[in-house]
Structure formats: C-alpha cells, structure tokens
Design a protein around this motif. Structure first.
Motif, PDB file in Angstrom:
ATOM      1  N   GLY A 124      49.890  41.887  48.832  1.00  0.00           N
ATOM      2  CA  GLY A 124      48.455  41.620  48.873  1.00  0.00           C
ATOM      3  C   GLY A 124      47.729  42.718  49.640  1.00  0.00           C
ATOM      4  N   GLN A 146      51.767  42.297  44.322  1.00  0.00           N
ATOM      5  CA  GLN A 146      50.372  41.995  43.983  1.00  0.00           C
ATOM      6  C   GLN A 146      49.383  42.757  44.875  1.00  0.00           C
ATOM      7  OE1 GLN A 146      51.577  37.773  45.307  1.00  0.00           O
ATOM      8  NE2 GLN A 146      49.365  37.640  45.209  1.00  0.00           N
ATOM      9  N   GLN A 148      46.223  45.066  46.124  1.00  0.00           N
ATOM     10  CA  GLN A 148      44.904  45.491  45.673  1.00  0.00           C
ATOM     11  C   GLN A 148      44.880  47.009  45.604  1.00  0.00           C
ATOM     12  OE1 GLN A 148      44.617  42.963  48.591  1.00  0.00           O
ATOM     13  NE2 GLN A 148      45.071  41.677  46.804  1.00  0.00           N
ATOM     14  N   TYR A 191      53.749  41.519  40.006  1.00  0.00           N
ATOM     15  CA  TYR A 191      52.532  40.720  39.908  1.00  0.00           C
ATOM     16  C   TYR A 191      52.736  39.605  38.893  1.00  0.00           C
ATOM     17  CZ  TYR A 191      51.686  43.044  35.445  1.00  0.00           C
ATOM     18  OH  TYR A 191      51.803  43.487  34.151  1.00  0.00           O
ATOM     19  N   GLU A 195      47.698  35.566  37.030  1.00  0.00           N
ATOM     20  CA  GLU A 195      46.724  35.690  38.114  1.00  0.00           C
ATOM     21  C   GLU A 195      45.828  36.865  37.727  1.00  0.00           C
ATOM     22  OE1 GLU A 195      46.357  33.799  40.984  1.00  0.00           O
ATOM     23  OE2 GLU A 195      47.807  32.433  40.043  1.00  0.00           O
ATOM     24  N   ASP A 198      44.828  39.748  40.167  1.00  0.00           N
ATOM     25  CA  ASP A 198      46.014  40.513  40.572  1.00  0.00           C
ATOM     26  C   ASP A 198      46.473  41.427  39.439  1.00  0.00           C
ATOM     27  OD1 ASP A 198      46.061  39.374  43.071  1.00  0.00           O
ATOM     28  OD2 ASP A 198      47.656  37.934  42.622  1.00  0.00           O
ATOM     29  N   SER A 202      46.776  45.457  39.341  1.00  0.00           N
ATOM     30  CA  SER A 202      48.061  46.053  38.963  1.00  0.00           C
ATOM     31  C   SER A 202      47.871  47.142  37.918  1.00  0.00           C
ATOM     32  CB  SER A 202      49.005  44.968  38.439  1.00  0.00           C
ATOM     33  OG  SER A 202      50.145  45.520  37.833  1.00  0.00           O
ATOM     34  N   GLY A 220      49.995  33.146  43.269  1.00  0.00           N
ATOM     35  CA  GLY A 220      49.419  34.178  44.128  1.00  0.00           C
ATOM     36  C   GLY A 220      50.114  34.405  45.443  1.00  0.00           C
TER      37      GLY A 220
END
Length: 309
Positions: A124, A146, A148, A191, A195, A198, A202, A220
């Motif tokens: 994350g 996952q 960002q 990932y 979601e 996400d 990706s 998640g």
C-alpha cells in the motif's frame, strides 16, 4: 529453520513507549537507529549479505507481528539476512525531506554496495515508498503489494481514497514511484484485479523490468493474507534469488484453498453475482475438507433452494 545468530527479540509485552525504546536499543546494539523527524525512523540490523529494506507503519507492526517486531527482524532471525526497517507513524507515504536525506546519505556512503543482494518491500502506502526509494540502490529487487504509483491528483485524480494527501508533494524527489523502479533489476507487483483502484495503480507500474501478478478475490489487505498463509517469507527469498516466476507464484497461491478469509470472500463473490451453482460447489468443497460452519449453513440453504425448484 532459524539462523544460528541468537537474534530472537520479542516486544509483545511492551507498551508503545517501551517498545520504541527497545527498537532503538536493538538497532544501536546490532547496527544503527536513526530518528527521521517526528514521524519516521530507520532501524538497521546487520547480519548476512542479503539486505531487506522494508517500509512499515508502527500500527501495522503491532497488528501483524506476534512479537511486535518489523518484518525484517523475522528474516534476520530465520534466514540470517540483514534488515533496514524504515518505520512511519501513520500512513505518510514517507514523503518527508528527512527520509529523502536519509536515503541520499546511504547512497553517498555506498551503504547498499556492501550487500550482495538488496530487496525493497512494502504494501500500500509502504509499497509506494519501497518503489520510490529503491532508486537509491540500483540493481536492487522489489516486492510491492498493491502499491500506489502517486497521489498527485493530476495523475491519479480517480483515486478518491486519500484526498487528504493531495496537497502533499509527490512531484519532487523520489516522486513518481513507477519511474523510480527503472534502476531496479526487477520488481514484482501483486494486486487484486477486482480492487479497481489498486488495479489502476498497478497498471501504471507496467515496465519491462516489472512482473505483475494477480490475486483475485483477496481484497485490499494482501499483506495480511500473505502473512497468515506463511507465504511472504518464501516470496521474499525468491525475489532475492530472482527465481519468482508465474509458475512458482501459482504454486504458492494454492495455499488459498485452505485460507478461510479468502474462501469467505470467494463465497461472498459467488453470492453477490447470484452464481448459486458455483456457490454450491464451493461450499461442498470446503465442508469436505475443514470445519466451516458458515459454509455448512450456506450449503444447506443452497441445497434447499435447489430441491425446491
């Protein structure tokens, strides 16, 4: 099998203040401990010639570790790795000039050159940081759960989860994470394609040196599931070795068949899509292998509905 280094810290009984003091003391004893402003710190434990650079939140460590220690400590204890744990108080995406300066100094000192293999890891917001700061160790490998890519609204205005971070600078140094992994030898991005946000982040990591692996129906919190299934250490070892591929990843994912949180999410998906036949097959499969009251009740309901038709 644990490494023969006597490194077995357990901070599970300590309060937050004592815990921070103990972490600092352990770092000073085995490597170094460096505060990085009010919200960040770096703890280095020196042992083997493989270094794990993990980005973690303090609350995440408390929630996920039975010993309330960073993930890297597990790799020191069990596999004789070295560990650099970069910690944050809350989700900061590690966007702090003190953290910039810390990695600048490590690069200038040739810190990463002392290790045969360097692995960056995070999930994350911490996955963002692992990708972004991997540029400080050219030739490193990275495992990103996952992550960002950025929270710059000019790029990811479609992500409405972290609007309070939109004023944070994601355009200056160590900024756009997908560009920062260009110097890595290889990166793996995991990932859940269902979601949506996400999955969109990706896609921004699509690069020639990146493999992206799907984990459908996990949701998640991939890090939690991978730790509960005891897969994460295996993935880190294969990332370090450069041997993680599609076949190995698929083999690891077989563990989901015995992972109740995943199975419950899968059942919820079949119910939401009104795919009763698949739900019936799933419930029969699960109840034949484990004690699962929820699946047993749902099986009875589905069989009753089927008999009534």
């Amino acid at each position: 099998m644990a490494a023969d280094n006597g490194f077995t810290p357990d901070f599970s009984e300590l309060g937050r203040g004592e815990w921070l003091t103990a972490l600092k003391g352990l770092g000073e004893e085995h490597g170094f401990a460096e505060p990085l402003g009010k919200r960040h710190a770096g703890i280095f434990i020196e042992d083997g010639d493989t270094l794990l650079v993990s980005f973690e939140t303090m609350s995440g460590i408390e929630a996920l570790s039975e010993t309330r220690t960073p993930l890297g400590f597990d790799m020191v204890r069990d596999h004789g790795w070295s560990s650099l744990s970069v910690l944050s108080h809350g989700d900061t995406w590690f966007r702090d000039p003190r953290v910039f300066g810390f990695f600048d100094q490590l690069l200038d000192d040739g810190f990463f050159d002392e290790f045969e293999r360097v692995v960056f890891y995070g999930a994350g917001p911490c996955g963002y940081a692992a990708a972004a700061y991997s540029v400080a160790a050219p030739g490193a490998r990275a495992l990103l759960l996952q992550p960002q890519a950025t929270l710059d609204p000019r790029v990811t205005e479609w992500d409405d989860r972290f609007t309070d971070m939109r004023r944070q600078d994601f355009t200056s140094r160590y900024g756009f994470a997908p560009d920062m992994i260009d110097a890595a030898e290889k990166a793996w991005v995991l990932y859940d394609p269902y979601e949506r946000l996400d999955a969109m982040h990706s896609a921004l990591f699509e690069r020639g040196n990146v493999d992206r692996y799907r984990m459908p129906f996990f949701g998640g919190a991939l890090q939690t599931d991978l730790r509960l299934m005891d897969i994460l250490p295996k993935l880190l070892i294969e990332v370090a070795d450069g041997t993680l591929d599609t076949a190995r990843f698929a083999e690891h994912m077989r563990a989901r068949r015995n992972h109740p949180p995943y199975l419950r999410k899968l059942l919820a998906r079949t119910d939401a899509s009104q795919r009763d036949r698949l739900g019936l097959m799933l419930c029969r499969h699960v109840t034949a292998r484990m004690n699962a009251p929820r699946f047993r009740r749902r099986l009875a309901q589905l069989e009753a509905q089927r008999a009534a038709r």
